[in-house]
Design an enzyme around this catalytic site. Structure first.
Site, PDB file in Angstrom:
ATOM      1  N   ASP A  10      -0.972 -11.958   0.573  1.00 18.94           N
ATOM      2  CA  ASP A  10      -0.620 -10.184   0.306  1.00 18.94           C
ATOM      3  C   ASP A  10       0.873 -10.104   1.025  1.00 18.94           C
ATOM      4  O   ASP A  10       1.111 -11.317   2.407  1.00 18.94           O
ATOM      5  CB  ASP A  10      -1.731  -8.625   0.916  1.00 18.94           C
ATOM      6  CG  ASP A  10      -1.240  -8.120   0.041  1.00 18.94           C
ATOM      7  OD1 ASP A  10      -0.436  -7.580  -1.030  1.00 18.94           O
ATOM      8  OD2 ASP A  10      -0.985  -7.136   1.518  1.00 18.94           O
ATOM      9  N   SER A  11       1.636  -9.058   0.784  1.00 12.48           N
ATOM     10  CA  SER A  11       3.025  -8.857   1.867  1.00 12.48           C
ATOM     11  C   SER A  11       2.062  -8.634   2.871  1.00 12.48           C
ATOM     12  O   SER A  11       3.184  -7.875   3.967  1.00 12.48           O
ATOM     13  CB  SER A  11       3.204  -7.661   0.843  1.00 12.48           C
ATOM     14  OG  SER A  11       2.101  -6.834   0.099  1.00 12.48           O
ATOM     15  N   GLY A  43       6.742  -3.649  -2.240  1.00 16.41           N
ATOM     16  CA  GLY A  43       6.798  -2.875  -2.657  1.00 16.41           C
ATOM     17  C   GLY A  43       8.315  -2.242  -3.101  1.00 16.41           C
ATOM     18  O   GLY A  43       8.660  -1.863  -4.637  1.00 16.41           O
ATOM     19  N   CYS A  73      -2.310  -8.980  -4.149  1.00 19.34           N
ATOM     20  CA  CYS A  73      -0.999  -7.781  -4.291  1.00 19.34           C
ATOM     21  C   CYS A  73      -0.370  -8.061  -5.716  1.00 19.34           C
ATOM     22  O   CYS A  73      -0.013  -8.745  -5.926  1.00 19.34           O
ATOM     23  CB  CYS A  73       0.110  -8.693  -2.958  1.00 19.34           C
ATOM     24  SG  CYS A  73       1.578  -7.829  -3.344  1.00 19.34           S
ATOM     25  N   THR A  75       2.112  -6.034  -6.293  1.00 16.14           N
ATOM     26  CA  THR A  75       3.223  -5.916  -6.464  1.00 16.14           C
ATOM     27  C   THR A  75       3.918  -7.681  -6.866  1.00 16.14           C
ATOM     28  O   THR A  75       4.308  -7.978  -8.003  1.00 16.14           O
ATOM     29  CB  THR A  75       3.978  -5.302  -5.141  1.00 16.14           C
ATOM     30  OG1 THR A  75       3.866  -4.902  -4.682  1.00 16.14           O
ATOM     31  CG2 THR A  75       5.867  -6.110  -5.800  1.00 16.14           C
ATOM     32  N   GLU A 151      -0.998   1.919   6.212  1.00 12.87           N
ATOM     33  CA  GLU A 151      -0.767   0.990   7.348  1.00 12.87           C
ATOM     34  C   GLU A 151      -0.728   1.858   8.371  1.00 12.87           C
ATOM     35  O   GLU A 151      -0.664   1.247   9.354  1.00 12.87           O
ATOM     36  CB  GLU A 151       0.863   0.022   7.107  1.00 12.87           C
ATOM     37  CG  GLU A 151       0.288  -0.009   5.788  1.00 12.87           C
ATOM     38  CD  GLU A 151       0.793  -2.024   6.421  1.00 12.87           C
ATOM     39  OE1 GLU A 151       1.166  -2.566   7.261  1.00 12.87           O
ATOM     40  OE2 GLU A 151       0.215  -2.594   5.039  1.00 12.87           O
ATOM     41  N   CYS A 185      -3.081  -1.495  -6.308  1.00 13.20           N
ATOM     42  CA  CYS A 185      -1.996  -1.624  -5.706  1.00 13.20           C
ATOM     43  C   CYS A 185      -3.269  -2.240  -4.716  1.00 13.20           C
ATOM     44  O   CYS A 185      -3.801  -1.291  -4.478  1.00 13.20           O
ATOM     45  CB  CYS A 185      -0.906  -0.684  -5.023  1.00 13.20           C
ATOM     46  SG  CYS A 185      -0.626  -1.446  -2.211  1.00 13.20           S
ATOM     47  N   HIS A 187      -3.565  -2.401  -1.295  1.00 10.28           N
ATOM     48  CA  HIS A 187      -3.764  -1.266  -0.399  1.00 10.28           C
ATOM     49  C   HIS A 187      -4.666  -0.080  -0.610  1.00 10.28           C
ATOM     50  O   HIS A 187      -5.312   0.533   0.585  1.00 10.28           O
ATOM     51  CB  HIS A 187      -2.513  -0.352   0.608  1.00 10.28           C
ATOM     52  CG  HIS A 187      -1.554  -1.634   1.538  1.00 10.28           C
ATOM     53  ND1 HIS A 187      -0.904  -2.606   0.867  1.00 10.28           N
ATOM     54  CD2 HIS A 187      -1.918  -1.113   2.867  1.00 10.28           C
ATOM     55  CE1 HIS A 187      -0.156  -2.765   1.608  1.00 10.28           C
ATOM     56  NE2 HIS A 187      -0.510  -2.404   2.971  1.00 10.28           N
TER      57      HIS A 187
HETATM   58  N1  DGL Z   1      -0.579  -4.228  -0.889  1.00 14.17           N
HETATM   59  C1  DGL Z   1       0.896  -4.000  -1.410  1.00 14.17           C
HETATM   60  C2  DGL Z   1       0.699  -4.739  -3.240  1.00 14.17           C
HETATM   61  O1  DGL Z   1      -0.432  -4.631  -3.502  1.00 14.17           O
HETATM   62  C3  DGL Z   1       1.858  -3.124  -1.885  1.00 14.17           C
HETATM   63  C4  DGL Z   1       2.662  -3.099  -0.028  1.00 14.17           C
HETATM   64  C5  DGL Z   1       4.059  -3.722  -0.461  1.00 14.17           C
HETATM   65  O2  DGL Z   1       4.856  -2.436  -1.330  1.00 14.17           O
HETATM   66  O3  DGL Z   1       4.363  -4.466  -0.012  1.00 14.17           O
HETATM   67  O4  DGL Z   1       1.551  -4.015  -3.541  1.00 14.17           O
END
Ligand code: DGL
Length: 277
Positions: A10-11, A43, A73, A75, A151, A185, A187
């Site tokens: 993931d990011s 994102g 992720c 995104t 975050e 997402c 998160h």
């Molecule tokens: N976890 C990322 C997602 O699912 C979101 C965080 C980001 O913007 O990098 O899109």
């Protein structure tokens, strides 16, 4: 049987919501997780940048001899999910399993999708849902302040700050009369209780982490790739920025203490030495 680890990326920290679900379904699996904490968020970035980062992240996990790769992720799954088709190991993003689960859940054929700006702009969730059932109406909304909230630890359903940000973005869904909302997402499951409070119990929330874990377990089983280990597996986390505090944050996302190690990786240097552009 295959005792190699599952590679998940993931990011940043969000993908740990998928790791949590995998640990509960497949506790005997080893996991190698890469959180690109030095380049989060994805994102808000361009398609080209997201494609480049996704390629590098996948190459890094491949160098760890993983038996499957999961893009945890929203995104990456929306913008670069097709890149998984070229990998030599099975791949899934969060998009397909989550869209499938939402289509099965909706009764009134009105589904909401929330995600990062890149996810919503890509139209990938809308397309995936309409391919499953063309009669479904999809209402999508990007929520750029949700990731910074998570975050920074603002997740409580009793926090005025959290509720006012959530209401701002979720208000349009009231008119749309959706009965199902995709948390597009990874998160967002951390905000599950707060989102539930704002949307009301009548709206079913689809957690992309959970659906992806179930889907990935099925792929591993069908391909004879499940681990044959009797005892619990271990997690190795790689991050591209400071490792300090990561273990603590990981345990908050994972809601348990797992046997783990955390290492720093310079993903740009790795990509240069391995000719991944
Ligand atoms: N976890 C990322 C997602 O699912 C979101 C965080 C980001 O913007 O990098 O899109």
């Amino acid at each position: 049987m295959d005792n190699r680890p599952i590679g998940i990326f993931d990011s940043g920290l969000g993908g740990l919501t998928a790791v949590k679900e995998i640990l509960s379904i497949l506790p005997q699996e080893d996991i190698v997780y890469f959180g690109d904490t030095g380049r989060v968020p994805y994102g808000t970035r361009s398609r080209e940048t997201i494609l480049k980062y996704a390629k590098q992240d996948m190459a890094f996990l491949q160098s760890k001899n993983v038996k499957m790769i999961i893009a945890a992720c929203g995104t990456v799954s929306s913008v670069a999910g097709h890149m998984g088709d070229t990998l030599p190991v099975p791949f899934t993003g969060v998009l397909k399993p989550t869209a499938l689960a939402a289509c099965l859940a909706t009764q009134n054929k009105r589904i909401g999708v929330i995600g990062t700006t890149a996810t919503v702009k890509s139209g990938a969730y809308q397309k995936a849902i309409l391919e499953i059932d063309a009669d479904i109406q999809v209402f999508a909304q990007d929520c750029p302040l949700f990731v910074p909230l998570v975050e920074n630890g603002f997740t409580s359903p009793d926090s005025d700050i959290v509720l006012s940000v959530l209401r701002h973005y979720l208000q349009p869904f009231a008119k749309a009369e959706i009965d199902t909302l995709i948390l597009g997402c990874t998160h967002y499951p951390i905000l599950y209780r707060a989102i539930e409070k704002v949307m009301g119990k009548g709206v079913f929330l689809v957690d992309s982490g959970r659906e992806t874990a179930v889907y990935a377990a099925d792929i591993l089983e069908k391909n004879g790739l499940l681990s044959g280990r009797a005892q619990k597996g271990r997690c190795t986390f790689y991050v591209s920025d400071s490792t300090e505090g990561f273990a603590e944050a990981a345990n908050i996302f994972l809601q348990q203490n797992v046997q783990q190690t955390v290492e720093l990786i310079d993903i740009e240097a790795f990509s240069q030495t391995h000719y991944v552009n």
